[in-house]
Scaffold this motif. Structure first.
Motif, PDB file in Angstrom:
ATOM      1  N   ILE A 197       0.834  18.850  61.316  1.00 42.20           N
ATOM      2  CA  ILE A 197      -0.515  18.586  62.137  1.00 42.20           C
ATOM      3  C   ILE A 197      -0.827  19.805  62.938  1.00 42.20           C
ATOM      4  N   PHE A 198       0.041  20.527  63.481  1.00 43.10           N
ATOM      5  CA  PHE A 198      -0.127  21.568  64.312  1.00 43.10           C
ATOM      6  C   PHE A 198       0.231  22.765  63.743  1.00 43.10           C
ATOM      7  N   GLU A 199      -0.312  24.013  64.075  1.00 45.26           N
ATOM      8  CA  GLU A 199       0.168  25.288  63.745  1.00 45.26           C
ATOM      9  C   GLU A 199       1.260  25.620  64.253  1.00 45.26           C
ATOM     10  N   LEU A 227      -5.603  14.533  63.356  1.00 46.45           N
ATOM     11  CA  LEU A 227      -4.813  13.657  63.962  1.00 46.45           C
ATOM     12  C   LEU A 227      -5.320  12.089  63.368  1.00 46.45           C
ATOM     13  N   LEU A 228      -6.736  12.053  63.392  1.00 53.35           N
ATOM     14  CA  LEU A 228      -7.209  10.790  63.011  1.00 53.35           C
ATOM     15  C   LEU A 228      -6.797  10.443  61.693  1.00 53.35           C
ATOM     16  N   ARG A 229      -6.717  11.309  60.550  1.00 53.28           N
ATOM     17  CA  ARG A 229      -6.188  11.207  59.131  1.00 53.28           C
ATOM     18  C   ARG A 229      -4.736  10.862  59.056  1.00 53.28           C
ATOM     19  N   GLU A 247       1.314  31.205  75.319  1.00 53.04           N
ATOM     20  CA  GLU A 247       0.292  30.000  75.280  1.00 53.04           C
ATOM     21  C   GLU A 247       0.947  28.821  75.281  1.00 53.04           C
ATOM     22  N   PRO A 248       0.735  27.674  76.091  1.00 53.73           N
ATOM     23  CA  PRO A 248       1.378  26.557  75.797  1.00 53.73           C
ATOM     24  C   PRO A 248       1.000  25.458  74.504  1.00 53.73           C
ATOM     25  N   PHE A 249       1.993  24.760  74.311  1.00 51.93           N
ATOM     26  CA  PHE A 249       1.708  23.940  72.993  1.00 51.93           C
ATOM     27  C   PHE A 249       2.522  22.638  72.921  1.00 51.93           C
ATOM     28  N   PHE A 250       1.831  22.003  72.358  1.00 50.92           N
ATOM     29  CA  PHE A 250       2.551  20.385  72.124  1.00 50.92           C
ATOM     30  C   PHE A 250       3.497  20.378  70.981  1.00 50.92           C
ATOM     31  N   ALA A 251       4.718  19.986  71.399  1.00 49.43           N
ATOM     32  CA  ALA A 251       5.787  19.778  70.349  1.00 49.43           C
ATOM     33  C   ALA A 251       6.037  18.499  69.941  1.00 49.43           C
ATOM     34  N   GLU A 270      -7.878  19.540  70.979  1.00 50.50           N
ATOM     35  CA  GLU A 270      -9.318  19.130  70.503  1.00 50.50           C
ATOM     36  C   GLU A 270      -9.475  19.890  69.120  1.00 50.50           C
ATOM     37  N   PRO A 271      -9.024  20.919  68.813  1.00 48.53           N
ATOM     38  CA  PRO A 271      -9.258  21.515  67.323  1.00 48.53           C
ATOM     39  C   PRO A 271      -8.331  20.730  66.249  1.00 48.53           C
TER      40      PRO A 271
END
Length: 400
Positions: free
Chosen positions: A134-136, A79-81, A108-112, A73-74
């Motif tokens: 895109i992701f930290e 993501l849209l850009r 904490e889980p995260f998406f890779a 969500e954050p």
């Protein structure tokens, strides 16, 4: 060519097999070169961007996983850009594919992300490497230092699997608190745009067993192994096969009991080092199955023992408990937060196996963390600290 449902997963070497079996596949391959990127462990996950709508997938199915949604969500605007950069038509769907990584209970889980699939209106799929930030958490996956270059005529898939196995072999010596390995395999990206990307998976226990059996990459049994060690390796392989069949059946089978009997007979006459190593492998195979081992026979694991004391080894090998809590206390008596470890982690702290746990006594122990039912005494640990083990409480869960 990718099937539409495969855009939500890291494409496997099935894609390369299909490509090589095509009429013109092998003819364009002359000493191909692949660069590898280590893939973190976890279920396949994907972010599907259609216009300004975002849908999430896990294991190729739409998911309502709250942790995955909370993570994404954050980053919605980013993501849209990013999707605009990949589209050649406003109607293109952009699917960012990777892994949902959560193997440590206290992290904490995260998406890779690893690949981006662009699905056009005519259902054609274009696959490109994910190279944005895109992701930290994008920095957690690493690229291998040296590319793998294949000799002309070399078995492409076999070579990539061999390279993945050997690259990640040492990483399976370190397990997460859940007992799962940190890495799933390697994603191979071709230098030539005419070749597909390939994801080769590596599973630690199977990889270790193959190496022990001496059949990894076509190797033969080491001449340095004694006759007893070779016999143990063969019997462990037969035990593993029988265990898989019994697990499918959901009960003890005569074949499993027979292979165990043969294995125990060999263990009884084996030297200490060979016996301990083989026993550890056997117990590792039994981990997370419904079968336990009391030192003599296989049993169906019990939920909570009816005895007042039992050894830590019995907790691991004969009950349904998935792990244990380890708590430390400093010299001033201040207790730290207990940490949970799966029993697969035990090979890193074998001295714990001798610990005796007793049923909780309210007058002495009060309320134990996580409502644990069994606890050990405090024993001296490193420095001026002490530690204790606890079991049979509210076990933590991974986010998938």
């Amino acid at each position: 060519m990718l099937n539409v449902n495969e855009i939500y997963t890291l494409n496997s070497d099935r894609v390369l097999n299909s490509f090589l079996s095509a009429d013109n596949g092998p003819s364009i391959i002359t000493c191909p070169e692949y660069q590898g990127k280590v893939v973190l462990n976890g279920p396949d996950a994907a972010i599907d961007i259609i216009h300004r709508n975002i849908r999430l997938y896990m294991n190729a199915e739409p998911t309502d996983n709250p942790s995955f949604h909370a993570f994404v969500e954050p980053y919605r605007r980013r993501l849209l850009r990013a999707a605009k950069k990949y589209r050649t038509s406003p109607s293109d769907r952009v699917i960012i594919t990777g892994k949902w990584h959560h193997v440590q209970y206290d992290e904490e889980p995260f998406f890779a992300p690893y690949l981006v699939h662009i699905l056009s209106g005519d259902q054609l799929v274009r696959c490109v490497r994910y190279d944005l930030e895109i992701f930290e958490t994008d920095a957690f996956s690493r690229v291998l230092g040296s590319p793998v270059q294949l000799r002309d005529g070399q078995n492409l898939i076999h070579r990539l699997r061999w390279a993945a196995e050997n690259t990640l072999f040492d990483s399976f010596e370190e397990l997460s608190s859940s007992g799962l390995p940190f890495y799933a395999g390697i994603l191979w990206w071709p230098r030539s745009p005419r070749l597909p990307a390939v994801f080769t998976t590596v599973t630690g226990p199977q990889r270790q067993l193959l190496a022990d059996l001496g059949i990894l990459s076509g190797e033969v049994l080491s001449a340095s192994m004694s006759e007893t060690q070779q016999r143990l390796q063969h019997q462990l392989s037969e035990f593993s096969d029988a265990l898989k069949m019994a697990a499918k059946a959901g009960h003890l089978t005569s074949q499993l009991e027979k292979t165990l009997s043969v294995l125990l007979a060999t263990l009884a006459t084996a030297e200490d080092e060979a016996r301990c190593e083989a026993e550890a492998k056997m117990l590792g195979m039994l981990a997370n199955t419904i079968f336990g081992f009391d030192g003599k026979i296989l049993t169906v694991r019990m939920n909570l023992p009816d005895t007042d004391t039992l050894s830590f080894e019995d907790v691991a090998n004969t009950t349904t408990a998935k792990g244990f809590w380890l708590q430390t206390r400093d010299a001033l008596g201040r207790e730290g937060e207990p940490k949970f470890y799966a029993f697969r982690y035990l090979h890193q702290c074998p001295s714990t196996l001798a610990t005796i746990l007793r049923r909780r006594t309210p007058e002495i122990d009060g309320c134990l963390p996580n409502d644990c039912k069994f606890v050990s005494d405090w024993v001296p640990s490193t420095g001026n600290t002490s530690a204790r083990c606890m079991a049979f409480g509210q076990e933590p869960k991974l986010s998938w």
